[in-house]
Design an enzyme around this catalytic site. Structure first.
Site, short mmCIF file in Angstrom:
data_model
loop_
_atom_site.label_atom_id
_atom_site.label_comp_id
_atom_site.label_asym_id
_atom_site.label_seq_id
_atom_site.Cartn_x
_atom_site.Cartn_y
_atom_site.Cartn_z
N ARG A 65 0.84 -1.20 0.00
CA ARG A 65 0.00 0.00 0.00
C ARG A 65 0.87 1.25 0.00
NH1 ARG A 65 -5.23 -1.31 1.10
NH2 ARG A 65 -5.63 -3.42 1.85
N LYS A 82 17.82 -11.82 15.58
CA LYS A 82 19.15 -11.20 15.70
C LYS A 82 20.29 -12.17 15.35
CE LYS A 82 18.08 -7.42 18.82
NZ LYS A 82 18.54 -6.65 19.97
N ASN A 138 21.82 -6.31 15.25
CA ASN A 138 20.48 -5.69 15.16
C ASN A 138 20.35 -4.78 13.94
OD1 ASN A 138 21.98 -3.45 15.91
ND2 ASN A 138 20.37 -2.61 17.21
N ASP A 180 23.21 -1.65 19.48
CA ASP A 180 22.75 -1.61 20.88
C ASP A 180 23.88 -1.19 21.81
OD1 ASP A 180 20.12 -2.25 20.49
OD2 ASP A 180 20.40 -4.41 20.80
N ALA A 208 20.56 -8.36 25.86
CA ALA A 208 20.94 -6.96 25.98
C ALA A 208 22.23 -6.83 26.79
CB ALA A 208 19.82 -6.16 26.63
N TYR A 233 12.36 0.79 28.56
CA TYR A 233 11.82 2.09 28.13
C TYR A 233 10.31 2.22 28.34
CZ TYR A 233 11.33 -0.40 23.65
OH TYR A 233 11.05 -1.32 22.67
#
Ligand code: NAP
Length: 505
Positions: free
Chosen positions: A184, A297, A322, A338, A370, A455
């Site tokens: 689209r 990842k 990433n 990261d 992380a 976050y």
């Protein structure tokens, strides 16, 4: 130029005119009047077509093609024929390809109205799609080809865009559902006759239709062109990702010829490989990179390795990437932004650069994905890193991989440290009361930088406690913005507009 068409469900003429006016105000070029449920008063429809403030497509979709009209077929075609006689008449009338053969009256009564031959499948890609499109292309009466089907995966979008690009006639080819958004948005890049966008959340006519605000605001409709480079976030799921907001705002601020899309790819290496390989190997798509998130990842590293691409040294050691960058010559580069984001956020807070971090004592809470990137980054900068984790063996293995120390989770609150980084989900929504350090922990003292990778919420209990104890704090949102900023710089070769990126999240 590809037009923006807003579908309007017609219930009564007055309401429909209001909808058309709103579509015009929102920047639509065309409206599609969906008269499926409003064929009772044909003369009112004629007046609606004549008063329509924008050129219109008239559609009366029967139930057997996914619409709402369940009346007599001959009557349906007669209504459409009558509307083509309006003055001015509709720009187009959309009639299902299956019905075209039995609509001799309508064919003769089209006048100036163009015939859109359409085929829809709300379940899957029809097995005879190619044959159907070829038949429409050959039929002299058909002025516009339209094919819409439910995307089985994001790869179906490429076929839709190829159909548009391959036709001599004006063409609309769209994939429905979450995975079909790409077809689209990129309809304009491929040179389609039009794409559909709804006015608001309740007014769509097909699954996956973006709103006008999304298409024009978020996906940069007015700036899209054939040369536009394509980026996206590859993961499963990706619907919650704020990366499209972040990157498209950045592209906009810099006037960069790019667009960034959510790209849901099923959680298997085969799905990842098939999708990315096809994107990379389609030159006209100008696919130039992707943010890659859970669960792909590791798949990104494997894919880039298999294709003989380059992997940044530390990323190879971390074992997860990433960011995919597709260079103009088609070669691939995998990296991990990261850790760069974490280092830069902490360095900025301390008014230094990455080299200035050397010698700092860094306490990392957690030993998952992380944490691995963050431990690798700080260790690489010459920091003295200690890892603590609920499962002690994992902390030991991570520490050993990067020349760090492993400590006991229970003692973390009392450790001497310059930087504390939380890489556990403790404190994350919905369990926002959680905190990886106990109240009164002596590690939280003035001069210490406390960085929470969470976050949501932006200010966790850990950050509140750290602030109260006089620490400098960095939120996970800042890490998110910085990892995006590092990607932006890799892809565009320009400095990232950090304030714009922050404002977009
Ligand atoms: P992960 O690989 O699943 O690792 C989770 C870590 O947290 C493991 O060390 C785990 O310990 C520990 N943990 C989980 N539940 C715990 C609990 N109840 N008590 C104590 N420890 C617990 O996850 P990840 O990908 O590393 O993500 C970790 C955090 O980083 C998440 O909050 C995520 O939102 C955040 N993150 C933020 C960004 C950003 O851009 N801001 C990017 C990536 C990740 P065990 O080993 O004992 O299971």
């Amino acid at each position: 130029m590809t037009k923006l068409a807003v579908p309007i469900w017609v219930h009564d003429a007055e309401g429909a005119i209001e909808g058309c006016e709103a579509a015009k105000l929102a920047g639509a070029d065309l409206v599609e009047l969906r008269i499926d449920s409003a064929t009772g008063d044909v003369e009112a429809l004629v007046r609606l077509v004549e008063a329509c403030p924008l050129p219109c497509v008239v559609t009366c979709r029967p139930v057997w093609e996914g619409g709402a009209y369940d009346g007599d077929e001959a009557e349906r075609l007669a209504v459409l024929e009558r509307l083509c006689g309006a003055s001015p008449g509709p720009a187009y009338v959309d009639v299902e390809w299956k019905a075209w053969g039995r609509s001799a009256g309508l064919r003769e009564g089209l006048g100036e109205t163009g015939y859109i031959a359409s085929t829809h499948d709300f379940e899957t890609r029809p097995s005879d799609l190619t044959r159907r499109v070829a038949a429409m292309a050959e039929d002299d009466g058909c002025r516009v080809i339209k094919a819409a089907w439910a995307a089985r995966s994001v790869r179906d979008n490429l076929e839709a865009l190829e159909i548009i690009r391959g036709q001599a006639k004006p063409t609309i080819a769209l994939c429905m559902g979450e995975a079909g958004l790409m077809s689209r948005v990129l309809a304009k890049k491929a040179g389609a006759l039009l794409t559909f966008a709804r006015l608001d959340d309740g007014s769509g006519t097909a699954p996956g239709q973006p709103t006008m605000a999304e298409l024009k605001g978020l996906y940069r409709w007015d700036a899209l062109k054939e040369s536009t480079r394509v980026y996206g976030v590859i993961g499963w799921p990706v619907g919650h990702s704020k990366s499209p907001q972040l990157h498209n705002a950045g592209f906009d601020a810099k006037g960069y010829d790019g667009v960034y899309l959510p790209l849901p790819v099923a959680p298997s290496y085969e799905a990842f490989k098939a999708t990315v390989a096809e994107f990379v190997d389609t030159p006209w798509l100008h696919f130039r990179g992707a943010s890659v998130t859970i669960p792909h990842k590791e798949n990104l590293l494997r894919f880039v390795k298999e294709r003989g691409g380059e992997i940044e040294a530390l990323t190879r050691k971390i074992g997860a990437a990433n960011t995919l960058t597709v260079r103009d010559d088609g070669s691939l580069y995998a990296s991990n932004t990261d850790y760069a984001a974490a280092l830069d956020a902490v360095a900025d807070t301390l008014s230094t650069d990455r080299a200035g971090l050397s010698g700092l004592r860094v306490l990392v809470l957690g030993a998952g994905g992380a944490a691995r990137a963050i431990v690798a980054g700080f260790a690489d900068c010459g920091c003295s890193v200690t890892v603590v984790n609920r499962t002690a063996e994992k902390a030991q293995a991570l520490a050993a991989a990067f020349g760090a120390e492993a400590g006991a989770m229970e003692e973390a609150g009392e450790m001497e440290s310059d930087v504390v980084v939380n890489c556990t989900p403790l404190g994350m929504y919905p369990e926002v009361e959680g905190c990886p350090l106990p109240e009164g922990a002596s590690v939280l003292r003035p001069g210490v930088v406390v960085f929470d990778t969470i976050y949501n919420p932006v200010e966790t209990v850990l950050l509140k406690r750290a602030k109260a104890a006089g620490c400098a704090t960095v939120s996970g949102l800042e890490m998110f913005v910085r990892q995006g900023a590092a990607q932006f710089e890799l892809w565009t070769g320009e400095d990232a507009p950090l304030e714009v990126l922050r404002g977009a999240c």
